[in-house]
Design a protein around this motif. Structure first.
Motif, PDB file in Angstrom:
ATOM      1  N   TYR A  45      45.338  71.472 -19.558  1.00  0.00           N
ATOM      2  CA  TYR A  45      45.243  70.139 -20.149  1.00  0.00           C
ATOM      3  C   TYR A  45      44.782  69.086 -19.141  1.00  0.00           C
ATOM      4  O   TYR A  45      44.193  68.076 -19.534  1.00  0.00           O
ATOM      5  CB  TYR A  45      46.577  69.743 -20.776  1.00  0.00           C
ATOM      6  N   GLY A  49      41.696  66.939 -20.044  1.00  0.00           N
ATOM      7  CA  GLY A  49      41.807  65.483 -19.943  1.00  0.00           C
ATOM      8  C   GLY A  49      40.667  64.883 -19.146  1.00  0.00           C
ATOM      9  O   GLY A  49      40.122  63.823 -19.512  1.00  0.00           O
ATOM     10  N   GLU A  53      38.095  62.206 -20.707  1.00  0.00           N
ATOM     11  CA  GLU A  53      37.927  60.903 -20.083  1.00  0.00           C
ATOM     12  C   GLU A  53      36.474  60.664 -19.654  1.00  0.00           C
ATOM     13  O   GLU A  53      35.955  59.548 -19.778  1.00  0.00           O
ATOM     14  CB  GLU A  53      38.855  60.784 -18.868  1.00  0.00           C
ATOM     15  N   TYR A  79      47.132  63.724 -18.244  1.00  0.00           N
ATOM     16  CA  TYR A  79      47.010  64.531 -19.452  1.00  0.00           C
ATOM     17  C   TYR A  79      47.834  65.803 -19.339  1.00  0.00           C
ATOM     18  O   TYR A  79      48.462  66.240 -20.311  1.00  0.00           O
ATOM     19  CB  TYR A  79      45.544  64.885 -19.715  1.00  0.00           C
TER      20      TYR A  79
END
Length: 289
Positions: A45, A49, A53, A79
């Motif tokens: 994750y 993330g 982003e 994240y």
């Protein structure tokens, strides 16, 4: 005959998987999830993330800029932490989508508030500020994003995390579980070391900004004084100038903010206006007049 043998192998693999899952559950777990699997979630994750982003920055700003939380790795650890807490915490809310939404709303908001608090009081970084948004609490969380966390919880638990679990299971089948756990531990340690170095680099970077630009920051006096004592060492100063230059730091963390004495938000990219804070400009976004 070959088809029968394939089916036998398939059944054996299913039985083997169930046995491994049973063994995994027997070991130390939180809400039925083993520690090593949580580490695996964190890594996956954190990378996801970073990708999200980066795409968000491209869509909203028209630029490819760094959205990583580490100087050396393409990860966004906020994240990773958030996902692990959400997946573990939402185990009690899996009855239906309504309970998942409620759980995501509450847990996501708590995680976001704590991460913001940690960033500001430990690393002295203001990652985001919702002060201009309706129904916010200290600018750390707001109703709109809390609502988003509720929606995300439904998608996370119903669709995305099951995919992540299947990927982990496939990796367990392709390589030995011991090797997979070793890889996870090595990656976790690498991220940890990188985070420690990044934290030190940011401290020296902020200290340099305060000294060179005579900045007056809110509640940073003791923090800056302690860092300035370290920065006085010529070897450390030269090392940070060489390896953690203003350009490298700004390009790695283009959106970091500081809080001035009067409470105003200071964007570091405005202080170092002669340095381009992004890597590539793809297009100029259309702005409303």
């Amino acid at each position: 005959m070959e088809e029968i043998m394939e089916k036998v192998d398939e059944v054996e693999n299913i039985v083997k998987q169930k046995e491994e899952i049973h063994k995994e559950k027997k070991k130390f777990t939180i809400m039925g999830i083993s520690i090593w699997r949580m580490f695996a979630y964190f890594i996956i994750y954190s990378v996801v993330g970073f990708i999200i982003e980066t795409l968000f920055g491209l869509i909203t700003k028209g630029v490819i800029e760094s959205r990583q939380s580490s100087l050396f790795l393409p990860v966004c650890c906020i994240y990773g932490v958030g996902a692990v807490v959400m997946v573990v915490g939402l185990q009690h809310f899996k009855k239906n989508n309504y309970t998942l939404f409620l759980g995501g709303f509450i847990i996501g908001s708590i995680v976001e508030y704590i991460v913001s608090l940690v960033g500001e009081f430990i690393f002295h970084i203001k990652w985001w500020d919702y002060s201009d948004m309706a129904f916010n609490i200290n600018g750390r969380i707001c109703m709109a994003f809390s609502f988003f966390w509720g929606i995300l919880a439904i998608y996370l638990m119903s669709h995305f995390n099951p995919i992540v679990d299947r990927i982990i299971e496939k990796l367990k089948n392709k390589i030995s579980i011991k090797l997979l756990k070793s890889i996870v531990v090595i990656l976790i340690l690498t991220i940890f070391v990188s985070s420690i170095i990044s934290s030190f680099a940011l401290k020296m970077f902020f200290t340099r900004l305060v000294i060179q630009h005579n900045l007056e920051l809110q509640d940073y006096d003791e923090y800056i004084f302690e860092c300035a004592q370290i920065y006085k060492n010529e070897d450390i100063k030269n090392f940070t100038l060489k390896h953690f230059s203003d350009e490298k730091m700004l390009k790695t963390f283009p959106n970091i903010k500081l809080t001035g004495k009067d409470g105003n938000i200071i964007f570091v990219k405005d202080i170092l206006s002669d340095i381009q804070p992004y890597y590539i400009k793809v297009f100029t976004p259309i702005r409303k007049k």
